[in-house]
Design a protein around this motif. Structure first.
Motif, PDB file in Angstrom:
ATOM      1  N   LEU A  10      46.387  26.700 -37.083  1.00 10.95           N
ATOM      2  CA  LEU A  10      46.123  27.816 -36.182  1.00 10.95           C
ATOM      3  C   LEU A  10      46.498  27.458 -34.747  1.00 10.95           C
ATOM      4  O   LEU A  10      47.081  28.256 -34.029  1.00 10.95           O
ATOM      5  CB  LEU A  10      44.648  28.208 -36.258  1.00 10.95           C
ATOM      6  CG  LEU A  10      44.215  29.305 -35.297  1.00 10.95           C
ATOM      7  CD1 LEU A  10      44.889  30.615 -35.659  1.00 10.95           C
ATOM      8  CD2 LEU A  10      42.725  29.453 -35.307  1.00 10.95           C
ATOM      9  N   LEU A  11      46.180  26.236 -34.334  1.00 11.50           N
ATOM     10  CA  LEU A  11      46.519  25.808 -32.978  1.00 11.50           C
ATOM     11  C   LEU A  11      48.027  25.804 -32.770  1.00 11.50           C
ATOM     12  O   LEU A  11      48.518  26.196 -31.715  1.00 11.50           O
ATOM     13  CB  LEU A  11      45.929  24.430 -32.693  1.00 11.50           C
ATOM     14  CG  LEU A  11      44.397  24.372 -32.663  1.00 11.50           C
ATOM     15  CD1 LEU A  11      43.936  22.937 -32.470  1.00 11.50           C
ATOM     16  CD2 LEU A  11      43.835  25.257 -31.577  1.00 11.50           C
ATOM     17  N   LEU A  12      48.767  25.369 -33.780  1.00 10.92           N
ATOM     18  CA  LEU A  12      50.227  25.400 -33.674  1.00 10.92           C
ATOM     19  C   LEU A  12      50.736  26.834 -33.564  1.00 10.92           C
ATOM     20  O   LEU A  12      51.645  27.126 -32.796  1.00 10.92           O
ATOM     21  CB  LEU A  12      50.859  24.710 -34.885  1.00 10.92           C
ATOM     22  CG  LEU A  12      50.701  23.199 -34.954  1.00 10.92           C
ATOM     23  CD1 LEU A  12      51.283  22.677 -36.259  1.00 10.92           C
ATOM     24  CD2 LEU A  12      51.358  22.519 -33.771  1.00 10.92           C
ATOM     25  N   LEU A  13      50.127  27.723 -34.334  1.00 10.01           N
ATOM     26  CA  LEU A  13      50.512  29.127 -34.292  1.00 10.01           C
ATOM     27  C   LEU A  13      50.265  29.710 -32.909  1.00 10.01           C
ATOM     28  O   LEU A  13      51.128  30.359 -32.327  1.00 10.01           O
ATOM     29  CB  LEU A  13      49.725  29.908 -35.347  1.00 10.01           C
ATOM     30  CG  LEU A  13      49.891  31.419 -35.363  1.00 10.01           C
ATOM     31  CD1 LEU A  13      51.311  31.778 -35.752  1.00 10.01           C
ATOM     32  CD2 LEU A  13      48.911  32.025 -36.337  1.00 10.01           C
ATOM     33  N   VAL A  14      49.095  29.465 -32.355  1.00  9.57           N
ATOM     34  CA  VAL A  14      48.762  29.977 -31.024  1.00  9.57           C
ATOM     35  C   VAL A  14      49.686  29.371 -29.977  1.00  9.57           C
ATOM     36  O   VAL A  14      50.175  30.059 -29.087  1.00  9.57           O
ATOM     37  CB  VAL A  14      47.275  29.709 -30.691  1.00  9.57           C
ATOM     38  CG1 VAL A  14      46.974  30.042 -29.243  1.00  9.57           C
ATOM     39  CG2 VAL A  14      46.387  30.518 -31.627  1.00  9.57           C
ATOM     40  N   ALA A  15      49.970  28.076 -30.098  1.00  6.67           N
ATOM     41  CA  ALA A  15      50.881  27.431 -29.150  1.00  6.67           C
ATOM     42  C   ALA A  15      52.257  28.083 -29.204  1.00  6.67           C
ATOM     43  O   ALA A  15      52.895  28.304 -28.175  1.00  6.67           O
ATOM     44  CB  ALA A  15      50.985  25.937 -29.453  1.00  6.67           C
ATOM     45  N   GLY A  16      52.715  28.419 -30.400  1.00  8.55           N
ATOM     46  CA  GLY A  16      54.002  29.090 -30.542  1.00  8.55           C
ATOM     47  C   GLY A  16      54.000  30.462 -29.902  1.00  8.55           C
ATOM     48  O   GLY A  16      54.966  30.867 -29.260  1.00  8.55           O
ATOM     49  N   LEU A  17      52.898  31.183 -30.053  1.00  7.91           N
ATOM     50  CA  LEU A  17      52.798  32.506 -29.436  1.00  7.91           C
ATOM     51  C   LEU A  17      52.818  32.402 -27.918  1.00  7.91           C
ATOM     52  O   LEU A  17      53.491  33.164 -27.237  1.00  7.91           O
ATOM     53  CB  LEU A  17      51.512  33.204 -29.885  1.00  7.91           C
ATOM     54  CG  LEU A  17      51.504  33.736 -31.305  1.00  7.91           C
ATOM     55  CD1 LEU A  17      50.091  34.170 -31.689  1.00  7.91           C
ATOM     56  CD2 LEU A  17      52.458  34.892 -31.463  1.00  7.91           C
TER      57      LEU A  17
ATOM     58  N   HIS B  44      40.469  34.427 -50.058  1.00  4.35           N
ATOM     59  CA  HIS B  44      40.184  33.017 -49.733  1.00  4.35           C
ATOM     60  C   HIS B  44      41.219  32.481 -48.751  1.00  4.35           C
ATOM     61  O   HIS B  44      41.636  31.342 -48.796  1.00  4.35           O
ATOM     62  CB  HIS B  44      40.095  32.151 -50.997  1.00  4.35           C
ATOM     63  CG  HIS B  44      41.325  32.179 -51.839  1.00  4.35           C
ATOM     64  ND1 HIS B  44      42.379  31.333 -51.626  1.00  4.35           N
ATOM     65  CD2 HIS B  44      41.660  32.963 -52.886  1.00  4.35           C
ATOM     66  CE1 HIS B  44      43.322  31.587 -52.521  1.00  4.35           C
ATOM     67  NE2 HIS B  44      42.910  32.576 -53.289  1.00  4.35           N
ATOM     68  N   GLY B  45      41.625  33.340 -47.850  1.00  6.47           N
ATOM     69  CA  GLY B  45      42.643  33.030 -46.856  1.00  6.47           C
ATOM     70  C   GLY B  45      43.628  34.182 -46.829  1.00  6.47           C
ATOM     71  O   GLY B  45      43.657  35.009 -47.739  1.00  6.47           O
ATOM     72  N   VAL B  46      44.427  34.251 -45.783  1.00  3.43           N
ATOM     73  CA  VAL B  46      45.403  35.333 -45.671  1.00  3.43           C
ATOM     74  C   VAL B  46      46.524  35.068 -46.663  1.00  3.43           C
ATOM     75  O   VAL B  46      47.148  34.011 -46.629  1.00  3.43           O
ATOM     76  CB  VAL B  46      45.979  35.414 -44.245  1.00  3.43           C
ATOM     77  CG1 VAL B  46      46.968  36.564 -44.138  1.00  3.43           C
ATOM     78  CG2 VAL B  46      44.872  35.556 -43.222  1.00  3.43           C
ATOM     79  N   GLN B  47      46.762  36.003 -47.547  1.00  9.36           N
ATOM     80  CA  GLN B  47      47.848  35.846 -48.507  1.00  9.36           C
ATOM     81  C   GLN B  47      49.074  36.548 -47.944  1.00  9.36           C
ATOM     82  O   GLN B  47      49.165  37.766 -47.960  1.00  9.36           O
ATOM     83  CB  GLN B  47      47.442  36.406 -49.860  1.00  9.36           C
ATOM     84  CG  GLN B  47      46.318  35.602 -50.472  1.00  9.36           C
ATOM     85  CD  GLN B  47      45.882  36.131 -51.820  1.00  9.36           C
ATOM     86  OE1 GLN B  47      46.536  36.951 -52.428  1.00  9.36           O
ATOM     87  NE2 GLN B  47      44.748  35.645 -52.289  1.00  9.36           N
TER      88      GLN B  47
ATOM     89  N   VAL C  28      38.238  31.685 -39.130  1.00  9.34           N
ATOM     90  CA  VAL C  28      39.599  31.136 -39.200  1.00  9.34           C
ATOM     91  C   VAL C  28      40.535  32.134 -39.870  1.00  9.34           C
ATOM     92  O   VAL C  28      41.661  32.352 -39.413  1.00  9.34           O
ATOM     93  CB  VAL C  28      39.607  29.776 -39.940  1.00  9.34           C
ATOM     94  CG1 VAL C  28      41.027  29.298 -40.199  1.00  9.34           C
ATOM     95  CG2 VAL C  28      38.826  28.741 -39.144  1.00  9.34           C
ATOM     96  N   ILE C  29      40.070  32.779 -40.936  1.00  8.20           N
ATOM     97  CA  ILE C  29      40.895  33.789 -41.611  1.00  8.20           C
ATOM     98  C   ILE C  29      41.234  34.920 -40.638  1.00  8.20           C
ATOM     99  O   ILE C  29      42.377  35.379 -40.577  1.00  8.20           O
ATOM    100  CB  ILE C  29      40.181  34.324 -42.872  1.00  8.20           C
ATOM    101  CG1 ILE C  29      40.117  33.229 -43.943  1.00  8.20           C
ATOM    102  CG2 ILE C  29      40.887  35.563 -43.417  1.00  8.20           C
ATOM    103  CD1 ILE C  29      39.249  33.583 -45.139  1.00  8.20           C
ATOM    104  N   GLY C  30      40.259  35.362 -39.861  1.00  8.55           N
ATOM    105  CA  GLY C  30      40.507  36.418 -38.878  1.00  8.55           C
ATOM    106  C   GLY C  30      41.526  35.999 -37.833  1.00  8.55           C
ATOM    107  O   GLY C  30      42.428  36.763 -37.473  1.00  8.55           O
ATOM    108  N   TRP C  31      41.399  34.773 -37.329  1.00  2.00           N
ATOM    109  CA  TRP C  31      42.372  34.268 -36.348  1.00  2.00           C
ATOM    110  C   TRP C  31      43.772  34.216 -36.960  1.00  2.00           C
ATOM    111  O   TRP C  31      44.745  34.632 -36.341  1.00  2.00           O
ATOM    112  CB  TRP C  31      41.997  32.867 -35.898  1.00  2.00           C
ATOM    113  CG  TRP C  31      40.844  32.762 -34.961  1.00  2.00           C
ATOM    114  CD1 TRP C  31      40.303  33.740 -34.174  1.00  2.00           C
ATOM    115  CD2 TRP C  31      40.089  31.587 -34.706  1.00  2.00           C
ATOM    116  NE1 TRP C  31      39.255  33.239 -33.448  1.00  2.00           N
ATOM    117  CE2 TRP C  31      39.101  31.918 -33.752  1.00  2.00           C
ATOM    118  CE3 TRP C  31      40.140  30.286 -35.190  1.00  2.00           C
ATOM    119  CZ2 TRP C  31      38.188  30.988 -33.275  1.00  2.00           C
ATOM    120  CZ3 TRP C  31      39.226  29.365 -34.713  1.00  2.00           C
ATOM    121  CH2 TRP C  31      38.263  29.715 -33.767  1.00  2.00           C
ATOM    122  N   GLU C  32      43.853  33.658 -38.156  1.00  2.77           N
ATOM    123  CA  GLU C  32      45.164  33.502 -38.784  1.00  2.77           C
ATOM    124  C   GLU C  32      45.784  34.861 -39.111  1.00  2.77           C
ATOM    125  O   GLU C  32      46.995  35.046 -38.959  1.00  2.77           O
ATOM    126  CB  GLU C  32      45.052  32.630 -40.033  1.00  2.77           C
ATOM    127  CG  GLU C  32      44.763  31.191 -39.697  1.00  2.77           C
ATOM    128  CD  GLU C  32      44.667  30.275 -40.897  1.00  2.77           C
ATOM    129  OE1 GLU C  32      44.678  29.049 -40.683  1.00  2.77           O
ATOM    130  OE2 GLU C  32      44.585  30.761 -42.047  1.00  2.77           O
TER     131      GLU C  32
END
Length: 197
Positions: A5-12, A88-91, A123-127
């Motif tokens: 998630l941190l990598l994703l946010v950093a990319g954004l 159980h996570g974003v599919q 975490v699922i909501g963030w992702e």
């Protein structure tokens, strides 16, 4: 768990992601429609939009899997898939990173820990939000754009072992399911902080 998630946010933040998010009322050609005019009242805009849609198209837009085929580019309405599977996570397809895959709800129900469920759902909501911003698609490359509404939690009561979705529910116990459902929903919507209401 939070590292992807941190990598994703950093990319954004870095602006390296080119999102292809379907948006209504984009482009000069679509500004002619009154429902795109933000100076009108919400009621006026909704009435104008509804007057432009035939009944059969309205029904298509309300069907999750059919709504992308209900793209109405003639009036500036792109596809919109309003659902996402988050049991159980974003599919979804992977964006900058792939979403986290958590244990199935039947396993999480067995730990009797609403705080752990709430943290997982946060975490699922963030992702989900991050993948949506990236323009991720649902499960496969040609799938519809990922929606922002999770089809989770599934709190049906397990009563028959032959039911194919037993692993998607936390328990056969109504109390466990209710605590799981509340914790999951709060995690998706608010995270682990205080309820903003």
């Amino acid at each position: 768990m939070v590292f992807p998630l941190l990598l994703l946010v950093a990319g954004l933040v870095a602006g390296s992601i080119k999102a292809e998010i379907p948006r209504a009322c984009v482009g000069e050609e679509n500004q002619k429609f009154p429902f795109c005019n933000t100076s009108l009242s919400r009621t006026e805009r909704v009435e104008d939009l509804l007057s432009r849609l035939p009944l059969d198209e309205k029904a298509i837009l309300l069907t999750a899997r059919a709504s992308p085929r209900g793209n109405m580019s003639s009036i500036g309405l792109p596809e919109y898939n309003w659902g996402a599977n988050c049991v159980h996570g974003v599919q979804s397809t992977c964006g900058t990173n792939c979403p986290t895959s958590f244990p199935n709800p039947v396993n999480l129900g067995a730990i009797f820990d609403p705080d752990a469920v709430r943290e997982m759902a946060q975490v699922i909501g963030w992702e989900l939000r991050g993948l949506w911003l990236e323009g991720a698609r649902e499960n496969y490359k040609a799938g519809p754009h990922l929606g922002l509404d999770c089809w989770s939690p599934n709190i049906n009561i397990n009563r028959d072992p032959r039911w194919g979705r037993n692993t998607e529910t936390p328990s056969e116990d109504p109390l466990v399911n209710s605590k799981y459902g509340v914790a999951y929903t709060q995690g998706l919507q608010y995270g682990i902080g205080e309820d903003p209401r």
